[in-house]
Design an enzyme around this catalytic site. Structure first.
Site, PDB file in Angstrom:
ATOM      1  N   THR A 262       0.700  -1.019  -0.013  1.00  0.00           N
ATOM      2  CA  THR A 262       0.121  -0.007  -0.019  1.00  0.00           C
ATOM      3  C   THR A 262       0.975   1.203   0.344  1.00  0.00           C
ATOM      4  O   THR A 262       2.080   1.299  -0.365  1.00  0.00           O
ATOM      5  CB  THR A 262      -0.986   0.088   1.309  1.00  0.00           C
ATOM      6  OG1 THR A 262      -1.910   1.007   0.944  1.00  0.00           O
ATOM      7  CG2 THR A 262      -0.237   0.013   2.541  1.00  0.00           C
ATOM      8  N   ASN A 263       0.347   2.478   0.276  1.00  0.00           N
ATOM      9  CA  ASN A 263       1.132   3.588   0.290  1.00  0.00           C
ATOM     10  C   ASN A 263       0.823   4.489   1.635  1.00  0.00           C
ATOM     11  O   ASN A 263      -0.139   4.030   2.337  1.00  0.00           O
ATOM     12  CB  ASN A 263       0.945   4.285  -0.777  1.00  0.00           C
ATOM     13  CG  ASN A 263      -0.355   4.738  -1.240  1.00  0.00           C
ATOM     14  OD1 ASN A 263      -1.116   5.361  -0.514  1.00  0.00           O
ATOM     15  ND2 ASN A 263      -0.968   4.191  -2.390  1.00  0.00           N
ATOM     16  N   ASP A 264       1.279   5.724   1.381  1.00  0.00           N
ATOM     17  CA  ASP A 264       1.382   6.341   2.739  1.00  0.00           C
ATOM     18  C   ASP A 264      -0.041   7.330   2.842  1.00  0.00           C
ATOM     19  O   ASP A 264      -0.289   8.021   3.882  1.00  0.00           O
ATOM     20  CB  ASP A 264       2.441   7.349   3.004  1.00  0.00           C
ATOM     21  CG  ASP A 264       3.672   7.050   3.400  1.00  0.00           C
ATOM     22  OD1 ASP A 264       3.583   5.756   4.156  1.00  0.00           O
ATOM     23  OD2 ASP A 264       4.883   7.352   2.977  1.00  0.00           O
ATOM     24  N   SER A 265      -1.073   7.087   1.920  1.00  0.00           N
ATOM     25  CA  SER A 265      -2.145   7.994   2.002  1.00  0.00           C
ATOM     26  C   SER A 265      -3.200   7.459   3.227  1.00  0.00           C
ATOM     27  O   SER A 265      -2.998   6.535   3.697  1.00  0.00           O
ATOM     28  CB  SER A 265      -3.280   7.570   0.704  1.00  0.00           C
ATOM     29  OG  SER A 265      -4.196   8.078   0.733  1.00  0.00           O
TER      30      SER A 265
ATOM     31  N   ALA B  79      -4.989   7.434  -3.390  1.00  0.00           N
ATOM     32  CA  ALA B  79      -3.743   7.190  -3.954  1.00  0.00           C
ATOM     33  C   ALA B  79      -3.797   5.861  -4.421  1.00  0.00           C
ATOM     34  O   ALA B  79      -3.573   4.770  -3.767  1.00  0.00           O
ATOM     35  CB  ALA B  79      -2.786   7.296  -2.877  1.00  0.00           C
TER      36      ALA B  79
END
Ligand code: CTP
Ligand code: CA
Length: 225
Positions: A33-36, A100
């Site tokens: 996943t990502n930092d959103s 994101a």
């Protein structure tokens, strides 16, 4: 008078907002996943509702609570988010892609937990559908707002995305600005349309950014009272 008038700029409009970072499975216990955080999308959904819109929020992985009283569909992957957005697409007036969305997902999702073996593990990734681009190329009456997270050449990259994805507005943020962007309570964005900069919104709360962005979008949408 101005405030109350502003508040209803989106009355009668159906607005879909995506938020958070998509989750792309590797195996049953692991994912990419990502930092959103979801904060920007949540702020947009809340403000759109305050402005009179009927809002459908579609959220992937988020680190904060969604705003209460707004219809919410939880999704995981980019593919799931695409399906969820498409179900709303025909009947909505505006889509704001604040999520994101992961650009790539694992080519294969292992059905059982991947065991530790060699010193190097290679994960093959395959490109995800670009939701915004797909919407942009099938849009009719819908107003389409994208985001662009950039670390350099903001204007060039943002306008390039806007054109490639055929959206009406793009809110670009410099993710290197301290205290703004991913995870923060504040954001600073530059809003562009096809002909260039529409507005530069300096660092302020994500809710204030949402209010300004949606006011511009509402003013440009068709059929405004
Ligand atoms: N987006 C999308 N589907 C994807 C990737 C991005 O709908 N698979 C949307 C995002 O929600 C955002 C916009 O496209 O509104 C721009 O996302 P961004 O990651 O900045 O752009 P990309 O086109 O993915 O390009 P890059 O990451 O290489 O900068
Ligand atoms: Ca991307």
């Amino acid at each position: 008078l101005l405030v109350s008038k502003n508040k209803l700029l989106l009355s009668g409009k159906k607005v879909v907002v995506t938020a958070g970072g998509t989750i792309e499975r590797i195996d049953p216990v692991r994912y990419i996943t990502n930092d959103s955080s979801g904060k920007m999308g949540f702020a947009i959904a809340k403000v759109a509702q305050e402005m009179g819109a009927e809002v459908q929020l579609i959220a992937a992985n988020t680190s904060v609570e969604p705003p209460p009283g707004i219809s919410l569909e939880r999704v995981q992957s980019a593919g799931d988010m695409y399906d969820a957005v498409l179900r709303q697409w025909g009947a909505c007036d505006m889509v704001v892609m604040a999520a994101a969305v992961a650009d790539y997902r694992p080519l294969e999702v292992a059905q059982s937990k991947i065991k530790k073996k060699d010193s190097v593990l290679t994960l093959e990734l395959v490109k995800n559908v670009d939701i915004l681009e797909s919407l942009g190329h099938s849009k009719k009456h819908q107003f389409l707002v994208g985001f662009a997270a950039e670390t350099e050449n903001i204007e060039t990259y943002a306008i390039d995305k806007l054109e490639r994805k055929n959206c009406d507005l793009i809110a670009a943020n410099d993710v290197t600005v301290e205290g703004a962007g991913f995870g923060a309570d504040h954001n600073a964005v530059q809003i562009y349309d096809r002909s260039g900069m529409v507005e530069r919104i300096p660092v302020q709360s994500k809710e204030e950014v949402a209010r300004k962005l949606l006011a511009i979008a509402a003013g440009r949408m068709g059929g405004v009272m």
